[in-house]
Design a protein around this motif. Structure first.
Motif, PDB file in Angstrom:
ATOM      1  N   ILE A  49     -76.618 -18.281   2.615  1.00 30.83           N
ATOM      2  CA  ILE A  49     -77.487 -18.957   3.581  1.00 30.83           C
ATOM      3  C   ILE A  49     -78.078 -17.897   4.504  1.00 30.83           C
ATOM      4  CG2 ILE A  49     -77.592 -20.634   5.464  1.00 30.83           C
ATOM      5  CD1 ILE A  49     -75.201 -22.048   4.179  1.00 30.83           C
ATOM      6  N   VAL A  50     -79.392 -17.785   4.528  1.00 24.18           N
ATOM      7  CA  VAL A  50     -80.052 -16.779   5.362  1.00 24.18           C
ATOM      8  C   VAL A  50     -79.949 -17.205   6.826  1.00 24.18           C
ATOM      9  CG1 VAL A  50     -82.212 -15.595   5.863  1.00 24.18           C
ATOM     10  CG2 VAL A  50     -81.644 -16.210   3.507  1.00 24.18           C
ATOM     11  N   PRO A  51     -79.447 -16.331   7.721  1.00 25.25           N
ATOM     12  CA  PRO A  51     -79.299 -16.708   9.135  1.00 25.25           C
ATOM     13  C   PRO A  51     -80.646 -16.993   9.796  1.00 25.25           C
ATOM     14  CG  PRO A  51     -78.101 -14.682   8.627  1.00 25.25           C
ATOM     15  CD  PRO A  51     -78.975 -14.969   7.460  1.00 25.25           C
ATOM     16  N   GLU A  52     -80.669 -18.001  10.664  1.00 27.30           N
ATOM     17  CA  GLU A  52     -81.881 -18.284  11.429  1.00 27.30           C
ATOM     18  C   GLU A  52     -82.094 -17.178  12.450  1.00 27.30           C
ATOM     19  OE1 GLU A  52     -81.371 -22.059  13.214  1.00 27.30           O
ATOM     20  OE2 GLU A  52     -81.204 -23.145  11.304  1.00 27.30           O
ATOM     21  N   ARG A  53     -83.337 -16.773  12.589  1.00 29.12           N
ATOM     22  CA  ARG A  53     -83.653 -15.655  13.483  1.00 29.12           C
ATOM     23  C   ARG A  53     -83.208 -15.927  14.916  1.00 29.12           C
ATOM     24  NH1 ARG A  53     -87.927 -11.564  13.720  1.00 29.12           N
ATOM     25  NH2 ARG A  53     -88.217 -11.001  15.907  1.00 29.12           N
ATOM     26  N   ARG A  91     -66.706 -15.642  19.194  1.00 29.19           N
ATOM     27  CA  ARG A  91     -66.090 -15.108  17.986  1.00 29.19           C
ATOM     28  C   ARG A  91     -66.145 -16.130  16.853  1.00 29.19           C
ATOM     29  NH1 ARG A  91     -59.843 -13.218  17.867  1.00 29.19           N
ATOM     30  NH2 ARG A  91     -59.457 -15.448  17.611  1.00 29.19           N
ATOM     31  N   ALA A  92     -65.894 -17.380  17.184  1.00 31.68           N
ATOM     32  CA  ALA A  92     -65.967 -18.432  16.165  1.00 31.68           C
ATOM     33  C   ALA A  92     -67.371 -18.530  15.595  1.00 31.68           C
ATOM     34  CB  ALA A  92     -65.526 -19.764  16.760  1.00 31.68           C
ATOM     35  N   ALA A  93     -68.377 -18.367  16.455  1.00 30.19           N
ATOM     36  CA  ALA A  93     -69.772 -18.444  16.000  1.00 30.19           C
ATOM     37  C   ALA A  93     -70.102 -17.293  15.056  1.00 30.19           C
ATOM     38  CB  ALA A  93     -70.713 -18.424  17.207  1.00 30.19           C
ATOM     39  N   VAL A  94     -69.598 -16.106  15.369  1.00 35.12           N
ATOM     40  CA  VAL A  94     -69.855 -14.945  14.514  1.00 35.12           C
ATOM     41  C   VAL A  94     -69.164 -15.110  13.160  1.00 35.12           C
ATOM     42  CG1 VAL A  94     -69.387 -12.476  14.242  1.00 35.12           C
ATOM     43  CG2 VAL A  94     -70.274 -13.343  16.397  1.00 35.12           C
ATOM     44  N   LEU A  95     -67.921 -15.562  13.171  1.00 29.53           N
ATOM     45  CA  LEU A  95     -67.196 -15.765  11.911  1.00 29.53           C
ATOM     46  C   LEU A  95     -67.858 -16.854  11.066  1.00 29.53           C
ATOM     47  CD1 LEU A  95     -63.504 -15.504  13.179  1.00 29.53           C
ATOM     48  CD2 LEU A  95     -64.812 -13.793  11.915  1.00 29.53           C
ATOM     49  N   ALA A  96     -68.375 -17.889  11.742  1.00 27.79           N
ATOM     50  CA  ALA A  96     -69.084 -18.945  11.014  1.00 27.79           C
ATOM     51  C   ALA A  96     -70.347 -18.395  10.363  1.00 27.79           C
ATOM     52  CB  ALA A  96     -69.432 -20.091  11.970  1.00 27.79           C
ATOM     53  N   LEU A  97     -71.026 -17.494  11.074  1.00 28.63           N
ATOM     54  CA  LEU A  97     -72.235 -16.877  10.526  1.00 28.63           C
ATOM     55  C   LEU A  97     -71.893 -16.051   9.287  1.00 28.63           C
ATOM     56  CD1 LEU A  97     -75.255 -16.693  11.258  1.00 28.63           C
ATOM     57  CD2 LEU A  97     -74.745 -14.546  12.430  1.00 28.63           C
ATOM     58  N   ILE A  98     -70.770 -15.330   9.324  1.00 29.74           N
ATOM     59  CA  ILE A  98     -70.334 -14.540   8.163  1.00 29.74           C
ATOM     60  C   ILE A  98     -70.072 -15.452   6.970  1.00 29.74           C
ATOM     61  CG2 ILE A  98     -68.445 -13.121   7.262  1.00 29.74           C
ATOM     62  CD1 ILE A  98     -68.240 -11.847  10.029  1.00 29.74           C
ATOM     63  N   HIS A  99     -69.416 -16.589   7.211  1.00 30.96           N
ATOM     64  CA  HIS A  99     -69.126 -17.527   6.114  1.00 30.96           C
ATOM     65  C   HIS A  99     -70.411 -18.097   5.514  1.00 30.96           C
ATOM     66  CE1 HIS A  99     -64.971 -17.068   6.775  1.00 30.96           C
ATOM     67  NE2 HIS A  99     -64.866 -17.794   7.873  1.00 30.96           N
ATOM     68  N   ALA A 130     -68.267  -6.959   6.773  1.00 28.76           N
ATOM     69  CA  ALA A 130     -69.330  -7.970   6.718  1.00 28.76           C
ATOM     70  C   ALA A 130     -70.292  -7.810   7.888  1.00 28.76           C
ATOM     71  CB  ALA A 130     -68.713  -9.364   6.718  1.00 28.76           C
ATOM     72  N   LEU A 131     -69.753  -7.472   9.061  1.00 23.77           N
ATOM     73  CA  LEU A 131     -70.602  -7.323  10.247  1.00 23.77           C
ATOM     74  C   LEU A 131     -71.535  -6.123  10.134  1.00 23.77           C
ATOM     75  CD1 LEU A 131     -68.088  -8.263  13.077  1.00 23.77           C
ATOM     76  CD2 LEU A 131     -70.276  -9.389  12.588  1.00 23.77           C
ATOM     77  N   VAL A 132     -71.091  -5.072   9.461  1.00 25.01           N
ATOM     78  CA  VAL A 132     -71.985  -3.922   9.252  1.00 25.01           C
ATOM     79  C   VAL A 132     -73.228  -4.375   8.485  1.00 25.01           C
ATOM     80  CG1 VAL A 132     -72.253  -1.723   8.044  1.00 25.01           C
ATOM     81  CG2 VAL A 132     -70.196  -2.153   9.381  1.00 25.01           C
ATOM     82  N   GLU A 146     -74.046  -9.982   0.256  1.00 24.36           N
ATOM     83  CA  GLU A 146     -75.155 -10.911   0.482  1.00 24.36           C
ATOM     84  C   GLU A 146     -76.023 -10.472   1.655  1.00 24.36           C
ATOM     85  OE1 GLU A 146     -76.276 -13.181  -1.446  1.00 24.36           O
ATOM     86  OE2 GLU A 146     -74.645 -12.823  -2.845  1.00 24.36           O
ATOM     87  N   ALA A 147     -75.383  -9.936   2.706  1.00 20.96           N
ATOM     88  CA  ALA A 147     -76.160  -9.427   3.836  1.00 20.96           C
ATOM     89  C   ALA A 147     -77.034  -8.260   3.396  1.00 20.96           C
ATOM     90  CB  ALA A 147     -75.226  -8.998   4.965  1.00 20.96           C
TER      91      ALA A 147
END
Length: 676
Positions: free
Chosen positions: A184-188, A170-178, A231-233, A364-365
């Protein structure tokens, strides 16, 4: 027999205090077996659900032994009172476990991830309650074998060691949202790893997750996490395009994409869509003209300095808007019954603050997704990859104004134009539907109109499209573009546009005819277009559609208002059809039919009035509309009545003059007997 009455009154539910002990034990055994086979709804909850399953397996063995021991007693099995009461409490706890399992299975995986600590805490509380009850159970009174008693003791000890939630993911997902919020484009690889841990590893599961998550947002299922869910959508849409773009989309043949593709629900009824935005209405309101619009769209219309009704064109006496609560309730019910994720606004209730906070990440997403898709489309040279990308653009463009803006800004309109001429039916349909979805946004109308060859390509689809649905959506795109007066004039000057729309209205099936007539209605809003429309046969197709399509009478009223009255009166049966529609049509079409007849009488004079009075029952039709029509319809019916009375008076006067002077009958005074 002391227990006879109780046996005769056994209730069907094992949760009743008077249910027999044998029934309670059988229910306990069934529940324990069900829970022992329950699977975790997501990988990150596997430790919690595996722990529950292990406890349930132990209890299933204990209850199985108790049933075997009491098999000889059958339904008359009696347990010690303290044991009976304790087991009934255990039954309630196990039922709550089952409800927890069912609740988690119905949620989206990402929502479960956000609430994983709450789920683990709830499971822990239930296990603690179960351990307490097992400790209180009088094992000695039950006569259990030592090994079975050991199983109970083991189950109790295990229940006191409840599994904790895994919060690292969960922390990793929230960090990705931030990070997305900071553009910042997420790494594939990182995105792929996180989704794999969540249990989303193919396009179907990703689409299902988006759909479920959107429905939960609309239902306000977890307001604390609403911002993160929104944000997750956006993040999941991006992931679907980047990670699963190689997947072949399902073949579809759908109308304007206000509904989803896969196992599509039916298109929203026309009455549920705002006439301005063409989108499903969130907050329907009634203007003083009696027409219903979405509050946001009509407020924007008034704010641009237009004090008129967009649908009827009449100048409004006031700009007051009245909530249409009945329609709102119907829309909500339709959405729920058809699985459409739409959040209907509540009047006077502000959006919760978390939604606003989530906008940055969600936007942004969406921007990243649009940019990725358009770049991929520009670089695609083969059919299958192009079909997949256009399908995703179509999907993204149907889900909100922001997405339409990002796709338009990325340059999608010009890239879609040549695809409208594709010989592949699926590609052509996806391309024209994507164009339609984009055109709903005002800024995109300009981009489409300025894209080289766009109008000609739409005409090509309307005339030679591979399917009626593609033709229909092309006509709807013309309707959308014609909402801008300058573009309406430009489209009306194009002979191909006029001919194509008229031809669709003449030959298309019902749904296509409706969109084509709506486009004709919009084009006829400019006086300079009316001559070309009449010449192309717009009046004839509108007359033939009266009684079949609601907009047909409105088209005739619009043509009559701007120079086409004489052409309509010259058409055989036109006036009679309008009178019939004034009696049998919908509320709006009755209103428009009355307006058209008034305009015909004013513009074409005695010729039109004579035709009106020659229709049997016209007086009753006027009287009916005066009593049951809308405010505007009553005004038009009154005007029509006055026009008919003036014509009758003129005819009577002409007849009297003729009998006195023995002059020939004037062309302006028809030889008809009128009813006063």
């Amino acid at each position: 027999m002391a227990n006879g009455a109780a046996i005769d009154e056994w209730p069907s539910s094992p949760y009743s205090s008077s249910a027999p002990d044998g029934e309670v034990l059988r229910s306990l055994h069934r529940l324990a077996r069900d829970l022992s086979a329950a699977e975790a709804p997501a990988p990150f909850l596997r430790p919690v659900f595996a722990a529950v399953a292990r406890r349930a397996r132990l209890l299933a063995a204990v209850f199985d032994d108790l049933l075997l021991c009491g098999a000889g007693a059958g339904p008359l099995l009696l347990l010690p009172r303290s044991a009976s009461l304790c087991l009934r409490e255990v039954l309630l706890v196990l039922q709550r476990f089952k409800a927890l399992v069912a609740d988690c299975a119905a949620r989206s995986r990402t929502r479960l991830l956000l609430q994983s600590d709450e789920v683990a805490a709830r499971a822990g509380e239930l296990q603690h309650d179960l351990a307490t009850l097992l400790d209180l159970l009088p094992v000695a009174d039950l006569g259990l074998a030592d090994d079975v008693a050991d199983l109970l003791a083991l189950a109790s000890r295990q229940c006191r060691r409840a599994a904790a939630a895994e919060l690292g993911l969960r922390a990793a997902v929230l960090a990705l949202i931030h990070e997305v919020e900071r553009e910042i484009v997420p790494e594939r690889e990182r995105l792929e790893g996180i989704l794999e841990e969540v249990g989303i590893n193919d396009p179907a599961s990703c689409s299902d997750e988006i759909e479920t998550l959107e429905r939960e947002i609309g239902d306000r299922a977890a307001e604390r996490w609403t911002s993160s869910m929104i944000a997750l959508v956006g993040l999941l849409r991006y992931a679907k395009c980047v990670l699963f773009s190689a997947a072949t989309p399902r073949t579809v043949d759908s109308k304007v994409d206000l509904d989803d593709d896969g196992a599509e629900p039916p298109s929203p009824p026309l009455d549920f869509r705002c006439p301005i935005s063409l989108e499903l209405m969130r907050d329907p309101v009634v203007a003083s003209s009696g027409q219903t619009y979405d509050r946001e769209s009509i407020t924007r219309w008034f704010g641009s300095g237009k004090p008129t009704c967009p649908k009827t064109g009449q100048v409004l006496a006031d700009l007051e808007l009245v909530p249409n609560k009945a329609l709102k309730n119907l829309i909500v019910r339709w959405c729920r019954e058809n699985g459409v994720a739409v959040e209907v606004a509540e009047a006077g209730k502000a959006e919760p603050a978390p939604v606003v906070a989530a906008n940055k990440a969600a936007l942004e997403a969406a921007r990243m997704t649009a940019s990725f898709l358009v770049k991929k489309l520009s670089a695609s040279f083969s059919l299958e990859p192009t079909k997949r990308v256009v399908h995703e653009i179509r999907q993204l463009a149907k889900s909100g104004s922001d997405n339409r803006a990002f796709i338009g800004e990325a340059g999608a309109a010009a890239l879609l134009v040549p695809l409208l001429r594709s010989e592949d039916s699926a590609l052509q349909l996806n391309a024209v539907t994507a164009m339609l979805n984009l055109s709903i946004l005002e800024a995109n109308k300009k981009r489409i109109m300025h894209a080289e060859g766009a109008v000609d390509a739409l005409c090509h689809v309307m005339g030679s499209g591979a399917s009626w649905r593609a033709k229909e959506n092309a006509a709807a795109t013309v309707l959308s573009l014609a909402a801008v007066p300058a573009y309406r004039r430009r489209l009306g000057r194009n002979p191909r546009v006029v001919e194509s729309v008229v031809q669709l209205a003449r030959t298309g099936p019902s749904s296509t005819k409706k969109d084509a007539l709506a486009a004709l209605l919009s084009l006829s809003g400019e006086r300079e277009n009316v001559g070309r429309l009449v010449e192309a046969g717009a009046a004839e197709v509108a007359v033939s559609a009266v009684g079949e399509a609601e907009a047909a009478a409105a088209v005739l009223a619009s043509l009559a208002k701007r120079g086409g009255a004489e052409a309509i009166v010259a058409l055989d049966g036109a006036v009679a059809r309008l009178v019939a529609e004034m009696r049998r049509g919908t509320e709006w079409s009755r209103e428009c039919a009355a307006a058209a007849l008034v305009l015909l009488c004013r513009r074409a004079g005695a010729t039109a009035a004579a035709q009106v009075m020659a229709v049997p029952g016209v007086e009753w039709a006027i009287w009916e509309l005066l009593g049951t029509g809308t405010d505007r319809a009553r005004r038009k019916a009154a005007s029509l009545g006055r026009a008919c009375r003036r014509w009758a008076a003129a005819a009577n006067a002409a007849g009297a003059e003729q009998s006195t002077t023995e002059c020939p009958t004037s062309d302006a005074a028809p030889a008809l007997t009128t009813v006063s």
